[in-house]
Design a protein around this motif. Structure first.
Motif, PDB file in Angstrom:
ATOM      1  N   ARG A 107      26.520  -3.996 -11.636  1.00 32.70           N
ATOM      2  CA  ARG A 107      26.623  -2.801 -12.467  1.00 32.70           C
ATOM      3  C   ARG A 107      28.014  -2.191 -12.429  1.00 32.70           C
ATOM      4  O   ARG A 107      28.409  -1.463 -13.341  1.00 32.70           O
ATOM      5  N   THR A 108      28.772  -2.449 -11.362  1.00 28.77           N
ATOM      6  CA  THR A 108      30.114  -1.890 -11.237  1.00 28.77           C
ATOM      7  C   THR A 108      30.977  -2.855 -10.448  1.00 28.77           C
ATOM      8  O   THR A 108      30.478  -3.779  -9.810  1.00 28.77           O
ATOM      9  N   GLY A 109      32.276  -2.655 -10.491  1.00 25.87           N
ATOM     10  CA  GLY A 109      33.179  -3.552  -9.785  1.00 25.87           C
ATOM     11  C   GLY A 109      33.470  -4.806 -10.598  1.00 25.87           C
ATOM     12  O   GLY A 109      33.118  -4.907 -11.774  1.00 25.87           O
ATOM     13  N   LYS A 123      35.488 -14.015  -6.149  1.00 25.80           N
ATOM     14  CA  LYS A 123      35.918 -12.810  -5.434  1.00 25.80           C
ATOM     15  C   LYS A 123      35.160 -11.612  -5.986  1.00 25.80           C
ATOM     16  O   LYS A 123      35.186 -11.349  -7.191  1.00 25.80           O
ATOM     17  N   ARG A 124      34.480 -10.915  -5.116  1.00 27.32           N
ATOM     18  CA  ARG A 124      33.707  -9.728  -5.493  1.00 27.32           C
ATOM     19  C   ARG A 124      34.430  -8.491  -4.969  1.00 27.32           C
ATOM     20  O   ARG A 124      34.723  -8.391  -3.770  1.00 27.32           O
ATOM     21  N   CYS A 125      34.758  -7.573  -5.861  1.00 28.03           N
ATOM     22  CA  CYS A 125      35.426  -6.329  -5.500  1.00 28.03           C
ATOM     23  C   CYS A 125      34.614  -5.145  -6.026  1.00 28.03           C
ATOM     24  O   CYS A 125      34.123  -5.177  -7.159  1.00 28.03           O
ATOM     25  N   SER A 126      34.497  -4.102  -5.218  1.00 29.77           N
ATOM     26  CA  SER A 126      33.788  -2.899  -5.654  1.00 29.77           C
ATOM     27  C   SER A 126      34.144  -1.736  -4.739  1.00 29.77           C
ATOM     28  O   SER A 126      34.818  -1.906  -3.719  1.00 29.77           O
ATOM     29  N   MET A 191      26.437  -9.361  -1.740  1.00 33.52           N
ATOM     30  CA  MET A 191      25.510 -10.441  -2.085  1.00 33.52           C
ATOM     31  C   MET A 191      24.347  -9.909  -2.924  1.00 33.52           C
ATOM     32  O   MET A 191      23.945 -10.520  -3.920  1.00 33.52           O
ATOM     33  N   SER A 192      23.811  -8.760  -2.552  1.00 31.04           N
ATOM     34  CA  SER A 192      22.697  -8.186  -3.302  1.00 31.04           C
ATOM     35  C   SER A 192      23.112  -7.832  -4.721  1.00 31.04           C
ATOM     36  O   SER A 192      22.348  -8.036  -5.674  1.00 31.04           O
ATOM     37  N   SER A 193      24.326  -7.334  -4.887  1.00 31.35           N
ATOM     38  CA  SER A 193      24.788  -6.933  -6.225  1.00 31.35           C
ATOM     39  C   SER A 193      24.929  -8.123  -7.161  1.00 31.35           C
ATOM     40  O   SER A 193      24.915  -7.964  -8.383  1.00 31.35           O
ATOM     41  N   LEU A 194      25.058  -9.317  -6.593  1.00 31.64           N
ATOM     42  CA  LEU A 194      25.159 -10.544  -7.388  1.00 31.64           C
ATOM     43  C   LEU A 194      23.787 -11.179  -7.641  1.00 31.64           C
ATOM     44  O   LEU A 194      23.695 -12.273  -8.198  1.00 31.64           O
ATOM     45  N   GLY A 195      22.731 -10.500  -7.211  1.00 30.24           N
ATOM     46  CA  GLY A 195      21.391 -11.063  -7.346  1.00 30.24           C
ATOM     47  C   GLY A 195      21.090 -12.122  -6.318  1.00 30.24           C
ATOM     48  O   GLY A 195      20.178 -12.935  -6.493  1.00 30.24           O
ATOM     49  N   TYR A 204      18.381  -4.379   1.491  1.00 26.56           N
ATOM     50  CA  TYR A 204      18.892  -4.689   0.149  1.00 26.56           C
ATOM     51  C   TYR A 204      18.115  -5.859  -0.450  1.00 26.56           C
ATOM     52  O   TYR A 204      17.799  -6.796   0.262  1.00 26.56           O
ATOM     53  N   PRO A 205      17.796  -5.786  -1.748  1.00 25.95           N
ATOM     54  CA  PRO A 205      18.196  -4.762  -2.716  1.00 25.95           C
ATOM     55  C   PRO A 205      17.389  -3.474  -2.632  1.00 25.95           C
ATOM     56  O   PRO A 205      17.810  -2.451  -3.159  1.00 25.95           O
ATOM     57  N   VAL A 206      16.214  -3.503  -1.983  1.00 28.28           N
ATOM     58  CA  VAL A 206      15.416  -2.286  -1.825  1.00 28.28           C
ATOM     59  C   VAL A 206      15.080  -2.122  -0.348  1.00 28.28           C
ATOM     60  O   VAL A 206      14.953  -3.093   0.406  1.00 28.28           O
ATOM     61  N   LEU A 207      14.951  -0.861   0.050  1.00 27.55           N
ATOM     62  CA  LEU A 207      14.622  -0.555   1.436  1.00 27.55           C
ATOM     63  C   LEU A 207      13.164  -0.887   1.704  1.00 27.55           C
ATOM     64  O   LEU A 207      12.267  -0.420   0.999  1.00 27.55           O
ATOM     65  N   LYS A 208      12.931  -1.716   2.712  1.00 29.42           N
ATOM     66  CA  LYS A 208      11.571  -2.138   3.040  1.00 29.42           C
ATOM     67  C   LYS A 208      11.108  -1.430   4.311  1.00 29.42           C
ATOM     68  O   LYS A 208      11.904  -1.174   5.215  1.00 29.42           O
ATOM     69  N   PRO A 209       9.814  -1.135   4.409  1.00 31.04           N
ATOM     70  CA  PRO A 209       9.304  -0.575   5.663  1.00 31.04           C
ATOM     71  C   PRO A 209       9.538  -1.580   6.783  1.00 31.04           C
ATOM     72  O   PRO A 209       9.294  -2.782   6.620  1.00 31.04           O
ATOM     73  N   CYS A 210      10.051  -1.108   7.907  1.00 34.90           N
ATOM     74  CA  CYS A 210      10.283  -2.047   9.002  1.00 34.90           C
ATOM     75  C   CYS A 210      10.036  -1.367  10.340  1.00 34.90           C
ATOM     76  O   CYS A 210      10.285  -0.173  10.506  1.00 34.90           O
TER      77      CYS A 210
END
Length: 248
Positions: A107-109, A123-126, A191-195, A204-210
């Motif tokens: 979505r950004t970067g 190369k991933r920049c954000s 890594m999550s932002s790239l799917g 990531y990508p969503v907070l899981k109960p742990c």
């Protein structure tokens, strides 16, 4: 002090001299005291083992991330080793397991293919922000403050099966990550932002109960290799983690 949960994994000392101690930190062991963990942290374990209260980390790894960590035992040398990491003079190589899937558009970067038309290396920049009291870091528009090069093992001369690894499940593959900055959760966020969320990541990508006592499904991320020129001796120091990556 209340009892803290036991972490049944031990840090392996890979190297020590009069100035530094280098360990291979397991998953789930915090680098320094944090939250419910004090004596179980790598720092307090080392201080108690060596009876040296001045041992200090030169840098940190997340509790859920395994791999190489450098500690300084000589207070007079603390600054020069910490500055190596602050000035990005340490070459870091991470490995992770994540989906074998087409990359998504963040979505950004920016995403730059370094050997186009091949997808990897890229190369991933954000711009990554981590708020106090919030478990997840997140990306916002703005000048990038985090940069990671993501590659595949065979393309950068690394074994595709890694230390102690077993056969990977269908749809999962190994990635090699080269961060040139060190923002909190940077590799996990990128890594999550790239799917391609890292296997076993509860944030990531969503907070899981742990359950913090649950050590059954480690995050499949290891700080595999650390290389730097020792600021005191001038020697090239090269350390490799032997902690395996393997999905259940």
């Amino acid at each position: 002090m209340t009892d803290e949960p036991d972490i049944p994994f031990h840090c392996v000392v890979l190297y020590e001299d009069e100035r530094i101690i280098v360990i291979d930190k397991p998953h789930f062991v915090p680098t320094t005291p944090r939250g419910m963990w004090y004596r179980q942290s790598a720092l307090i374990r080392l201080r108690e083992h060596y009876a040296e209260p001045h041992i200090t980390p030169a840098h940190r790894l997340d509790r859920l991330t395994a791999g190489i960590v450098v500690f300084v035992r000589d207070p007079a040398c603390r600054g020069v080793y910490q500055m190596l990491f602050q000035n990005h003079e340490v070459r870091k190589t991470y490995e992770c397991l994540a989906p074998a899937a087409p990359i998504a558009r963040p979505r950004t970067g920016t995403v730059t293919r370094l050997q186009a038309p091949a997808v990897f290396p890229l190369k991933r920049c954000s711009h990554i922000v981590k708020d106090r009291g919030r478990l997840q870091a997140y990306e916002i528009p703005g000048e990038p403050n985090a940069q990671t090069v993501i590659d595949l093992p065979d393309a950068c001369g690394m074994s595709a099966d890694g230390p102690g690894a077993t056969a990977l499940p269908m749809g999962i593959r190994r990635y090699v990550l080269h961060p040139t900055t060190g923002k909190t959760h940077q590799l996990r966020v990128h890594m999550s932002s790239l799917g391609l969320p890292i296997a076993g990541d509860p944030f990531y990508p969503v907070l899981k109960p742990c359950n913090p006592d649950d050590i059954s499904a480690p995050l499949q991320l290891v700080a595999r290799r650390l290389v730097f020129t020792d600021p005191v001796s001038g020697r090239v120091m090269d350390f490799v983690s032997s902690i395996p990556l393997q999905c259940p």
